[in-house]
Design a protein around this motif. Structure first.
Motif, short mmCIF file in Angstrom:
data_model
loop_
_atom_site.label_atom_id
_atom_site.label_comp_id
_atom_site.label_asym_id
_atom_site.label_seq_id
_atom_site.Cartn_x
_atom_site.Cartn_y
_atom_site.Cartn_z
N GLY A 57 -4.53 2.41 8.65
CA GLY A 57 -4.02 2.17 10.00
C GLY A 57 -3.84 0.70 10.30
N LEU A 58 -4.10 0.33 11.55
CA LEU A 58 -3.99 -1.06 11.99
C LEU A 58 -5.25 -1.79 11.52
CD1 LEU A 58 -2.36 -3.12 13.62
CD2 LEU A 58 -3.51 -2.32 15.67
N ASP A 59 -5.13 -2.47 10.40
CA ASP A 59 -6.28 -3.05 9.71
C ASP A 59 -6.61 -4.41 10.29
OD1 ASP A 59 -8.25 -3.72 7.93
OD2 ASP A 59 -6.94 -3.88 6.18
N ALA A 115 -8.56 -5.13 4.29
CA ALA A 115 -8.21 -6.54 4.06
C ALA A 115 -9.44 -7.43 3.98
CB ALA A 115 -7.26 -7.03 5.16
N GLU A 116 -10.27 -7.40 5.01
CA GLU A 116 -11.42 -8.30 5.03
C GLU A 116 -12.44 -7.94 3.95
OE1 GLU A 116 -11.90 -10.39 9.23
OE2 GLU A 116 -12.60 -8.31 9.27
N GLU A 118 -7.07 -7.76 -4.66
CA GLU A 118 -6.24 -7.85 -3.46
C GLU A 118 -6.68 -9.03 -2.59
OE1 GLU A 118 -5.76 -5.26 0.58
OE2 GLU A 118 -5.36 -4.18 -1.30
N GLY A 119 -7.98 -9.24 -2.48
CA GLY A 119 -8.48 -10.37 -1.72
C GLY A 119 -8.02 -11.69 -2.30
N VAL A 141 0.84 -1.20 0.00
CA VAL A 141 0.00 0.00 0.00
C VAL A 141 0.87 1.25 0.00
CG1 VAL A 141 -1.87 -1.20 1.18
CG2 VAL A 141 -0.17 0.06 2.52
N SER A 142 0.32 2.32 -0.52
CA SER A 142 1.03 3.59 -0.52
C SER A 142 1.04 4.18 0.88
CB SER A 142 0.34 4.57 -1.47
OG SER A 142 -0.91 4.97 -0.94
N PRO A 143 1.96 5.11 1.16
CA PRO A 143 1.97 5.74 2.49
C PRO A 143 0.64 6.39 2.84
CG PRO A 143 4.02 6.19 1.33
CD PRO A 143 3.12 5.51 0.35
N ALA A 144 0.00 7.01 1.87
CA ALA A 144 -1.29 7.67 2.15
C ALA A 144 -2.36 6.63 2.48
CB ALA A 144 -1.71 8.50 0.94
N GLU A 145 -2.37 5.52 1.74
CA GLU A 145 -3.34 4.46 2.01
C GLU A 145 -3.08 3.84 3.38
OE1 GLU A 145 -4.47 2.63 -2.37
OE2 GLU A 145 -2.56 2.08 -1.44
#
Length: 342
Positions: free
Chosen positions: A210-212, A218-219, A272-273, A201-205
């Motif tokens: 955050g803590l996903d 992700a989910e 991504e999934g 992921v990019s820094p902005a993303e």
């Protein structure tokens, strides 16, 4: 309702297409090399068929799936759908080795400690949990049944992060090993499996996500791939609720009107999934075979060890344990009033 394509025909077609892409469609019996290799489902077998299995070359797969709220965009069985996808991939990995059989048990829809507990919410629409002692007893009892019938290799596929859940499944696995001499391993309790599949992921993303750890990028990506018909399309405009630490997530979950997710669901993609599930499945299959081939599972780092280093997680764990004790005491009191054995 605002869901995608609710007609049954469209849903069925979508599932078939996704299954073909993921490679999870297979016949009950496959042939690998010169020896027969089978993927079979316990619920479909009769007594003779079960007894005929070569217990030393049969890997039992037990998928789990907590019923847990995943906010306004994902189904409560999100973890279960992800676990079932991994289980199907592991079954294919089993039959890729000549002469081995994958025996899949029905999904156990039980789990401990919904993410809503981070905000002190012990009742939340979509979460239906059991006590950790209940979950441990269920899997220990299954371990006894399988062990007494001679099965040696059991792998539990139960992705969920609650500390009490991990301890319960690890205890059941250790009990099976100590009592029956085989291996019963909670795969998602092992750090290499749990950590696999992180997206670039990019820094902005990353800052927005955050803590996903629950119902975020992700989910949502995983369910967009596995069951896109169950994802509410409003995820695309979801406001990010990112936190950098567990303390941040606790603060967010305590805010009035918290919707039940963390991170940035709006960043999710089906691609991504697909990539994450494939990577986690590969890592899980590799570790599964390493254990079967003799590697000591006790030397593989477990999530329970990592959790002990977080004070925030310890506080959440303690609150959940207190809630469990109160629920157990209430039921024991009811039993006593009715003159029943506790």
């Amino acid at each position: 309702m605002g869901f995608l394509d609710r007609k049954e025909v469209t849903v069925a077609r979508t599932r078939v297409i996704q299954a073909l892409i993921a490679g999870v469609l297979f016949t009950q019996t496959a042939v690998s090399g010169s020896a027969a290799a089978q993927i079979v489902r316990l619920a479909e077998l009769n007594t003779r068929q079960i007894r005929a299995l070569d217990k030393g070359k049969t890997i039992v797969l037990i998928p789990g799936g907590i019923l847990e709220q995943h906010g306004p965009f994902l189904p409560s069985f999100t973890d279960g759908y992800r676990n079932e996808a991994t289980t199907e991939a592991l079954a294919r990995a089993v039959v890729a080795r000549p002469g081995w059989t994958a025996l899949i048990l029905p999904t156990i829809p039980l789990g401990v400690g919904g993410a809503n507990e981070l905000g002190g919410h012990f009742s939340f629409a979509g979460t239906y949990v059991v006590r950790s002692t209940t979950l441990r007893a269920v899997f220990a009892d299954l371990a006894s049944e399988l062990g007494e019938q001679g099965f040696k290799w059991i792998f539990v596929v139960h992705l969920h992060g609650a500390p009490a859940q991990h301890r319960a499944l690890d205890d059941a696995g250790d009990y099976f090993h100590d009592t029956y001499g085989g291996r019963m391993v909670h795969l998602y309790g092992l750090m290499p499996v749990l950590a696999a599949g992180a997206a670039n992921v990019s820094p902005a993303e990353a800052a927005a996500n955050g803590l996903d750890m629950h119902a975020g990028r992700a989910e949502t990506s995983d369910i967009l791939f596995i069951r896109p018909d169950l994802v509410d399309p409003n995820y695309r405009t979801a406001a990010p609720l990112g936190g950098r630490t567990w303390d941040d997530l606790v603060r967010i979950a305590h805010e009035p009107g918290w919707p039940g997710y963390f991170g940035a669901p709006n960043q999710a993609t089906a691609a991504e999934g697909q990539a994450r599930i494939a990577q986690r499945s590969r890592v899980a299959a590799d570790i599964m075979w390493r254990i079967v081939d003799g590697e000591d599972v006790a030397k593989i780092p477990r999530w329970t060890g990592m959790m002990a280093s977080s004070e925030a997680i310890q506080k959440i764990d303690q609150a959940e344990a207190a809630h469990e004790r109160a629920r157990e005491a209430r039921f024991a009191s009811w039993l006593l009033q009715r003159g029943k054995n506790p």
